[in-house]
Design a protein around this motif. Structure first.
Motif, PDB file in Angstrom:
ATOM      1  N   ASP A 131      85.100  43.463  48.949  1.00 59.75           N
ATOM      2  CA  ASP A 131      85.347  43.384  47.505  1.00 59.75           C
ATOM      3  C   ASP A 131      83.994  43.480  46.792  1.00 59.75           C
ATOM      4  O   ASP A 131      82.981  42.985  47.291  1.00 59.75           O
ATOM      5  N   VAL A 132      84.001  44.092  45.633  1.00 60.07           N
ATOM      6  CA  VAL A 132      82.802  44.176  44.807  1.00 60.07           C
ATOM      7  C   VAL A 132      83.038  43.340  43.546  1.00 60.07           C
ATOM      8  O   VAL A 132      84.113  43.399  42.950  1.00 60.07           O
ATOM      9  N   VAL A 133      82.039  42.560  43.170  1.00 62.36           N
ATOM     10  CA  VAL A 133      82.097  41.783  41.932  1.00 62.36           C
ATOM     11  C   VAL A 133      81.017  42.302  41.000  1.00 62.36           C
ATOM     12  O   VAL A 133      79.874  42.509  41.415  1.00 62.36           O
ATOM     13  N   PHE A 134      81.360  42.530  39.745  1.00 61.80           N
ATOM     14  CA  PHE A 134      80.370  42.908  38.734  1.00 61.80           C
ATOM     15  C   PHE A 134      79.876  41.630  38.050  1.00 61.80           C
ATOM     16  O   PHE A 134      80.693  40.828  37.580  1.00 61.80           O
ATOM     17  N   VAL A 138      83.696  52.747  42.287  1.00 65.74           N
ATOM     18  CA  VAL A 138      83.404  51.341  42.593  1.00 65.74           C
ATOM     19  C   VAL A 138      84.264  50.475  41.675  1.00 65.74           C
ATOM     20  O   VAL A 138      83.986  50.354  40.487  1.00 65.74           O
ATOM     21  N   LYS A 139      85.326  49.910  42.224  1.00 63.80           N
ATOM     22  CA  LYS A 139      86.270  49.130  41.417  1.00 63.80           C
ATOM     23  C   LYS A 139      86.040  47.639  41.654  1.00 63.80           C
ATOM     24  O   LYS A 139      86.120  47.178  42.788  1.00 63.80           O
ATOM     25  N   PRO A 140      85.762  46.873  40.605  1.00 63.64           N
ATOM     26  CA  PRO A 140      85.493  45.444  40.804  1.00 63.64           C
ATOM     27  C   PRO A 140      86.768  44.658  41.120  1.00 63.64           C
ATOM     28  O   PRO A 140      87.809  44.867  40.501  1.00 63.64           O
ATOM     29  N   ALA A 141      86.650  43.749  42.092  1.00 70.08           N
ATOM     30  CA  ALA A 141      87.752  42.833  42.395  1.00 70.08           C
ATOM     31  C   ALA A 141      87.744  41.657  41.425  1.00 70.08           C
ATOM     32  O   ALA A 141      88.763  40.993  41.225  1.00 70.08           O
ATOM     33  N   ALA A 142      86.574  41.378  40.850  1.00 62.97           N
ATOM     34  CA  ALA A 142      86.432  40.282  39.888  1.00 62.97           C
ATOM     35  C   ALA A 142      85.198  40.554  39.035  1.00 62.97           C
ATOM     36  O   ALA A 142      84.353  41.386  39.388  1.00 62.97           O
ATOM     37  N   SER A 165      79.871  29.947  43.374  1.00 65.00           N
ATOM     38  CA  SER A 165      80.522  29.236  44.478  1.00 65.00           C
ATOM     39  C   SER A 165      81.983  29.653  44.613  1.00 65.00           C
ATOM     40  O   SER A 165      82.485  29.866  45.728  1.00 65.00           O
ATOM     41  N   THR A 166      82.667  29.779  43.476  1.00 63.00           N
ATOM     42  CA  THR A 166      84.079  30.217  43.500  1.00 63.00           C
ATOM     43  C   THR A 166      84.173  31.628  44.078  1.00 63.00           C
ATOM     44  O   THR A 166      85.042  31.898  44.935  1.00 63.00           O
ATOM     45  N   LEU A 167      83.312  32.530  43.640  1.00 60.30           N
ATOM     46  CA  LEU A 167      83.351  33.903  44.149  1.00 60.30           C
ATOM     47  C   LEU A 167      83.045  33.958  45.644  1.00 60.30           C
ATOM     48  O   LEU A 167      83.619  34.766  46.381  1.00 60.30           O
TER      49      LEU A 167
END
Length: 295
Positions: free
Chosen positions: A29-32, A118-122, A287-289
């Motif tokens: 997963d990718v996060v921005f 590149v699609k962010p999961a969160a 921390s949550t991520l």
């Protein structure tokens, strides 16, 4: 780390409060993550603007929406001519100048990455960056987000002079030094930002230096996330109440809670007003991520 030797020692010892270790991930997963005030510099993303059509398209679109609100040429400060860099850097310290420019730049960067697949999961932002994250998640429109962030900066310009100091201590560690200053953000287990009047910050920096603790000023002349913002909150909330706010279409991790932004929070002018005033719980967001190991 303060030196190469210290960095090597920390990596060797694998200090869990200072070193975050991970292994290569399989199709992660990718996060921005979107920065906030103080992240700007003259000429930022110039190469992308000159070479990436999607990035340039969104920068142009955003600056076209922003420019009518301004009495100066924002492009001349963003991409200064040779020799004008120092003056541009000085101008960019003003919140009303830097904040909308950061917001448009990071939104354009997100649109470029998405155009590459590149699609962010969160999404997560730091302070003003959460406004950009909310915009990308469909909570508010691109035009309304630019207007909101410009208003944020303009209101900041009216607040008495102040600033923020980054301190390499935990929240508990910095409390004995705090006095009448406020905690602007908790960025990591051992990194806290303190906010308030200049004189009090200078005094705090001196007392910490005497204790062998090296601090760093944030590049914005405003005591964000402090009691000094109280006089501007009514006008900020009034604008939020005047624009459409929608539930997020992508997960946004909230600076207020460190947990996913709920539909009720996203659509509440009170949430975004408290977000402007309250402490940024960024360490909690990370921390949550990090609870998802494949991220």
């Amino acid at each position: 780390a303060g030196s190469a030797d210290e960095a090597a020692a920390l990596l060797e010892a694998d200090n869990p409060r200072r070193v975050f270790s991970h292994t290569a991930l399989d199709n992660p997963d990718v996060v921005f993550l979107f920065p906030g005030g103080g992240a700007q510099y003259a000429g930022m993303a110039r190469d992308l603007y000159e070479t990436e059509p999607v990035f340039a398209e969104w920068m142009d679109r955003g600056l076209a929406l922003l420019q009518p609100r301004l009495s100066y040429d924002i492009r001349a400060l963003w991409l200064p001519e040779p020799g004008d860099e120092a003056a541009a850097e000085a101008a960019l310290k003003k919140p009303s100048v830097q904040l909308p420019l950061i917001m448009i730049t990071e939104y354009a960067l997100a649109m470029m990455l998405q155009s590459w697949g590149v699609k962010p999961a969160a999404l997560v932002g730091h302070s003003m960056g959460e406004n950009t994250a909310a915009c990308l998640a469909g909570v508010l429109s691109f035009e309304d987000c630019i207007a909101l962030v410009h208003l944020r900066g303009t209101l900041f310009d009216t607040v008495p002079a102040g600033g923020m100091l980054s301190v390499p201590l935990s929240l508990e560690g910095v409390q004995p030094f705090l006095g009448d200053l406020d905690i602007a953000s908790v960025n990591a287990p051992e990194l806290t930002v303190v906010s308030g009047p200049d004189a009090a910050l200078v005094d705090l920096a001196a007392r910490l230096a005497d204790a062998g603790i090296e601090t760093q000023r944030i590049a914005i002349d405003i005591a964000a996330h402090s009691r000094m913002l109280e006089p501007i909150l009514t006008r900020f909330r009034a604008f939020l109440a005047s624009i459409p706010l929608n539930p997020p279409r992508l997960p946004v991790i909230s600076n207020r809670t460190g947990q996913p932004l709920t539909a009720e929070q996203a659509t509440s002018p009170d949430y975004w007003t408290q977000h402007l005033r309250g402490t940024v719980m960024f360490a909690g967001c990370v921390s949550t991520l990090a609870e998802n190991p494949n991220r």
